[in-house]
Write a protein that holds these residues in place. Structure first.
Motif: not given
Ligand code: HEC
Ligand code: HEC
Ligand code: HEC
Ligand code: HEC
Ligand code: HEC
Ligand code: HEC
Ligand code: HEC
Ligand code: HEC
Length: 493
Positions: A239-253, A222-232
């Motif tokens: 958390s950095i730990a969550l982003a480092r685990k492959p299950e996080t990427c699994q949602q889409c890949h 809603l401010d025109g910026s792109l993306g959602s840091c919460t994807s990862c």
């Protein structure tokens, strides 16, 4: 009965515990204390998540004081008002109020619901800037604004109607779009109006946001910026730990068009991760190859800052993941050198279409990186491999991978030649190349089977995804089917 504006006992206990647990913890701002006063009972899940985050413990000033490779705050200049308290509800939800279309008056504060990458940029400008150069940030427009891909979307998600006995695909409605392709690619958010809700604290007014909720990688905010840091980095733990685990990427890949997570899970790296991860340290910054983790996750190969046990930096972190990608193997319809810009809507092939190659496989060269840049990106990727492998192992791996790009492209070419004969002979209508069963069979060949085979080769997926699990077996079968179809129909004609 309505709750009172006094701190309920539980909220008080949480706040006291937070203060007692860490005498050295930075103070909470007065504004955030007010938010917590109501939200600790309204949304105990949100508050507990936040309390376990580093945002609730470390002030930006303390974060800035950390030395180079261990540093989590990339900003050099942070406004004084933000530097000395923890990063709480108010620090994020009242930031840059005039830039957010969803800003509204809320118990004496001007807040917005959708905290955006540009809000994070007050303290994390490097990550935010890099992410903008990632294909992921552009995933909405790359799909919605490319006429051919939009046609693919419509022919998959659109409502099927019969027009004079003939099948037609109406564009999908917005709720379907948000539920289907744009779940991952990201929705376009808009303020659709305001509503008054009866809450535990009386009647309050809230914005109504269409396209919400969504945490797709290319969400238009809603401010025109792109993306959602919460994807990862899901809210409110970030958390950095969550982003480092492959299950996080699994949602889409996960496939079958992009079966990367499955490939990874079946690979030696994935075996080791699954069997040994309980002994690894996913929180450590910097991340030490060998001691903190013994085999790479998605993050280690694509994003992470990795050091050796002496603290020497082996590879720098980047949120622009194509810094390490020489090729785009995801075939549309052929694998090709990576695009120069993450905004792929700019690409024009020799036929004037917004595709990275033409149907005969000729790359749209001026829009793709050159061989020098490919070599630099390959070096960037392999700097991480070298923590654990000898160059001959790594070179052998990439030789096989690049050969697989050549052979799968050649097979897609054969499939496409058959398809072009079908179109030329009037046995199918090329205006929409996705809406007839034989065209779908052709799409299967490049979208599912060529891709699975390539992903398997790139990420050491071992046998099945390159062979029997949507790999070469199904790929060759699809081409046999196309050829069979063509012979049978042209004989009948
Ligand atoms: C007087 C109590 C109170 C205070 C103080 C308060 N809130 Fe709320 N907030 C609410 C209530 C009630 C809701 C609606 C919850 C519901 O309907 O279940 C809400 C909803 C929200 C929402 C969600 C809105 C939506 O539509 O999705 C956000 C975000 C939010 N508050 C943030 C904050 C922030 C940030 C602060 C501090 C600056 C704050 N609140 C202070 C009571 C409060
Ligand atoms: C596609 C997944 C993904 C998205 C989206 C993403 N990140 Fe990250 N982020 C990661 C990974 C993976 C790491 C861990 C990097 C490492 O191990 O060095 C990370 C680490 C971080 C860190 C910790 C850096 C440090 O120095 O310790 C910050 C801060 C961060 N991200 C901010 C952001 C911000 C801000 C955004 C939105 C603009 C964002 N991230 C979006 C995957 C992502
Ligand atoms: C580091 C920034 C940050 C902080 C601190 C923060 N938020 Fe948020 N909040 C976000 C982001 C980002 C989202 C939107 C998630 C997304 O992008 O999908 C969000 C979403 C929300 C929502 C709507 C989500 C839902 O499921 O309805 C509420 C309510 C909310 N926050 C309340 C709070 C409260 C209460 C606090 C304090 C305990 C807080 N936030 C602290 C960044 C933050
Ligand atoms: C006002 C400054 C500020 C804002 C705004 C902010 N952060 Fe942070 N962030 C911090 C601080 C401080 C830390 C902790 C630094 C440390 O521990 O050294 C941190 C740490 C992180 C980490 C690393 C967490 C870990 O487990 O290691 C991530 C990821 C992160 N932030 C993401 C975000 C995202 C995403 C947003 C926006 C939704 C955001 N931050 C907004 C200051 C901020
Ligand atoms: C489960 C998540 C998910 C869904 C749902 C999804 N995609 Fe994607 N899409 C991806 C991922 C992941 C990639 C990137 C693949 C890669 O780079 O390996 C991608 C990439 C693409 C691209 C390439 C764009 C470019 O120029 O770079 C197109 C086109 C595309 N998807 C079309 C679609 C269509 C059409 C739909 C709905 C019918 C859809 N996608 C649904 C995850 C998804
Ligand atoms: C919410 C969905 C989602 C999540 C979660 C997600 N991705 Fe993606 N990713 C996508 C989509 C969609 C694209 C393709 C965008 C396009 O082509 O337009 C993509 C593209 C990529 C690319 C290509 C980037 C480029 O610029 O070439 C890489 C690499 C990638 N993702 C890795 C990851 C990793 C690693 C994670 C986990 C840490 C992850 N993704 C998490 C949806 C997601
Ligand atoms: C051992 C390192 C390694 C691991 C682990 C790894 N990848 Fe990859 N990945 C690669 C390599 C190498 C490539 C191809 C690079 C190139 O083409 O130059 C690649 C390519 C990709 C691409 C680009 C696809 C395209 O079409 O451009 C995506 C997306 C991706 N990986 C996502 C992931 C995800 C998600 C995971 C975890 C489930 C993962 N990777 C795990 C090394 C890895
Ligand atoms: C943190 C250590 C580590 C990193 C980094 C790492 N690997 Fe590995 N890799 C391993 C281990 C351990 C094995 C299992 C070796 C064995 O079979 O005993 C392995 C196995 C493999 C295999 C499997 C070979 C087979 O026949 O199954 C390939 C291929 C491979 N790695 C390639 C790579 C590439 C390419 C990179 C970088 C993009 C990389 N690795 C990064 C630790 C690592």
């Amino acid at each position: 009965m309505k709750r009172q504006l006094l701190f309920p006992a539980t909220a008080m206990a949480i706040l006291l515990a937070a203060t007692a647990a860490s005498a050295e913890t930075a103070p909470v701002s007065a504004a955030t204390e007010e938010c917590l006063g109501c939200h600790a009972t309204l949304h105990p899940g949100i508050v507990a998540d936040w309390e376990q985050s580093r945002h609730a413990r470390v002030s930006p000033a303390e974060g800035q004081a950390v030395q180079e490779a261990g540093r989590r705050v990339s900003a050099t200049e942070i406004p004084d008002g933000l530097r000395h308290t923890t990063v709480g509800c108010a620090e994020c939800h009242t930031a840059r109020g005039d830039r957010h279309a969803d800003t509204f008056e809320h118990n004496g504060y001007e807040i917005h619901v959708v905290v955006s990458p540009d809000d994070c940029a007050a303290c994390h400008p490097v990550e935010r800037g890099q992410y903008d150069g990632n294909l992921m940030a552009h995933a909405y427009a790359n799909l919605a604004d490319n006429p051919l891909y939009a046609m693919l979307e419509r022919t998959i998600s659109g409502a099927v109607t019969l027009q004079g006995g003939r099948m037609d695909f109406a564009p999908p409605d917005d709720l379907t779009r948000a539920d289907a392709c744009f779940h991952c690619h990201g929705t376009r958010l808009a303020v659709a109006g305001r509503q008054t809700r009866d809450t535990d604290f009386g009647e309050l007014q809230f914005p109504v946001i269409s396209g919400w909720p969504n945490n797709g990688v290319g969400r238009i905010n809603l401010d025109g910026s792109l993306g959602s840091c919460t994807s990862c980095h899901t809210r409110h733990r970030f958390s950095i730990a969550l982003a480092r685990k492959p299950e996080t990427c699994q949602q889409c890949h996960v496939g079958p068009d992009v079966p990367v997570y499955k490939v990874y899970a079946a690979s030696k790296h994935g075996n080791i991760y699954t069997a040994m991860k309980a002994d690894w340290d996913f929180e450590a910054v910097p991340w030490t190859a060998g001691t903190d983790f013994a085999a790479p996750t998605c993050a280690a190969c694509h994003v992470s800052l990795v050091v050796d046990p002496e603290g020497q930096i082996l590879n720098q972190r980047s949120h622009r993941m194509n810094d390490r990608l020489a090729w785009r193997q995801f075939g549309l319809i052929y694998a090709h050198a990576h695009p120069l810009s993450a905004d792929t809507t700019q690409i024009r092939n020799q036929d004037g279409l917004a595709l990275p190659t033409s149907f005969d496989g000729t790359p749209a060269e001026t829009f793709l990186i050159d061989a020098n840049e490919q070599a630099a990106r390959r070096r960037a990727m392999t700097r991480t491999c070298r923590a654990c492998h000898d160059p001959s192992w790594i070179d052998g791996h990439f030789q096989r991978y690049e050969n697989t790009l050549v052979t799968t492209n050649a097979a897609v070419r054969s499939a496409t030649q058959i398809m072009q004969r079908i179109w030329k002979d009037g046995l199918a209508d090329p205006v929409n190349p996705f809406d007839e069963s034989v065209e779908r069979r052709w799409s299967d060949a490049w979208l599912f089977y060529a891709n699975a085979t390539r992903f398997s080769a790139a990420m050491a997926g071992g046998g099945d995804y390159g062979v029997f699990a949507d790999g070469r077996y199904q790929f060759s079968q699809a081409i046999i089917d196309l050829d069979d179809w063509f012979r049978f129909r042209s004989a009948k004609k």
